[in-house]
Design a protein around this motif. Structure first.
Motif, PDB file in Angstrom:
ATOM      1  N   LEU A 174       0.827  -1.206   0.000  1.00  0.00           N
ATOM      2  CA  LEU A 174       0.000   0.000   0.000  1.00  0.00           C
ATOM      3  C   LEU A 174       0.864   1.260   0.000  1.00  0.00           C
ATOM      4  N   ALA A 175       0.350   2.279  -0.656  1.00  0.00           N
ATOM      5  CA  ALA A 175       1.061   3.564  -0.719  1.00  0.00           C
ATOM      6  C   ALA A 175       1.252   4.104   0.694  1.00  0.00           C
TER       7      ALA A 175
ATOM      8  N   LEU B  94       1.911   7.652   6.992  1.00  0.00           N
ATOM      9  CA  LEU B  94       0.502   7.549   6.669  1.00  0.00           C
ATOM     10  C   LEU B  94       0.380   6.547   5.525  1.00  0.00           C
ATOM     11  N   THR B  95      -0.378   5.470   5.745  1.00  0.00           N
ATOM     12  CA  THR B  95      -0.592   4.460   4.708  1.00  0.00           C
ATOM     13  C   THR B  95      -2.030   4.564   4.232  1.00  0.00           C
ATOM     14  N   VAL B  96      -2.212   4.443   2.915  1.00  0.00           N
ATOM     15  CA  VAL B  96      -3.508   4.693   2.294  1.00  0.00           C
ATOM     16  C   VAL B  96      -4.076   3.424   1.666  1.00  0.00           C
ATOM     17  N   LEU B  97      -5.335   3.133   1.995  1.00  0.00           N
ATOM     18  CA  LEU B  97      -6.083   2.059   1.357  1.00  0.00           C
ATOM     19  C   LEU B  97      -7.162   2.745   0.529  1.00  0.00           C
TER      20      LEU B  97
ATOM     21  N   PRO C 170     -15.732  -3.916  -3.763  1.00  0.00           N
ATOM     22  CA  PRO C 170     -16.253  -2.828  -2.932  1.00  0.00           C
ATOM     23  C   PRO C 170     -16.269  -3.258  -1.460  1.00  0.00           C
ATOM     24  N   ILE C 171     -16.054  -2.319  -0.567  1.00  0.00           N
ATOM     25  CA  ILE C 171     -16.012  -2.614   0.858  1.00  0.00           C
ATOM     26  C   ILE C 171     -17.427  -2.583   1.437  1.00  0.00           C
TER      27      ILE C 171
ATOM     28  N   PRO D 170       2.546  -2.427   8.404  1.00  0.00           N
ATOM     29  CA  PRO D 170       1.181  -1.945   8.189  1.00  0.00           C
ATOM     30  C   PRO D 170       0.873  -1.506   6.755  1.00  0.00           C
ATOM     31  N   ASN D 171       1.848  -1.583   5.867  1.00  0.00           N
ATOM     32  CA  ASN D 171       1.587  -1.259   4.463  1.00  0.00           C
ATOM     33  C   ASN D 171       1.358  -2.518   3.617  1.00  0.00           C
TER      34      ASN D 171
END
Length: 122
Positions: free
Chosen positions: A9-10, A19-22, A29-30, A81-82
């Motif tokens: 993850l970015a 800061l990691t972004v999902l 879709p979530i 966490p990424n």
């Protein structure tokens, strides 16, 4: 041939932290999000699904995920966490938790006990 997908993850880091972004990276879709914690030394899971797809992220600590799709088996270590492991419906899986681990789970469907398959592959 790689059978299981782990997304990197970015992540944006500076002196203030990371800061990691999902965002727009999951192939579904979530519908549901939950997290598991306080399970240090425990193994959870032990199922697969009929339709639900999931994404697993160890946002703290280490979680070892054993995967079996009926053809190949592997253990995927989630220790950053990424890292985001995609779990397809066919993937029978267990999660073994290290001390102080927190596992974030993102699902494609809402909870339905009838969607669970508790039996391992032969």
């Amino acid at each position: 041939m790689k059978r299981y997908t782990v997304l990197d993850l970015a992540t944006f880091s500076d002196d203030r932290g990371s800061l990691t972004v999902l965002d727009n990276v999951l192939p579904f879709p979530i519908a549901r999000t939950y997290w598991i914690y306080g399970a240090g030394g425990q193994t959870r899971g032990g199922h697969r699904h009929h339709v639900t797809r999931q994404a697993l992220i160890a946002i703290s600590g280490t979680v070892s995920v054993y995967m079996d799709d009926g053809i190949a088996q592997a253990t995927v270590q989630l220790d950053k966490p990424n890292l985001c492991l995609l779990v397809e419906p066919k993937d029978w899986h267990t999660m073994t938790f290290g001390e102080n681990s927190v596992l974030l789970v993102v699902s494609s469907h809402h909870y339905d006990r009838n969607d669970y398959i508790d039996q391992r592959y032969d």
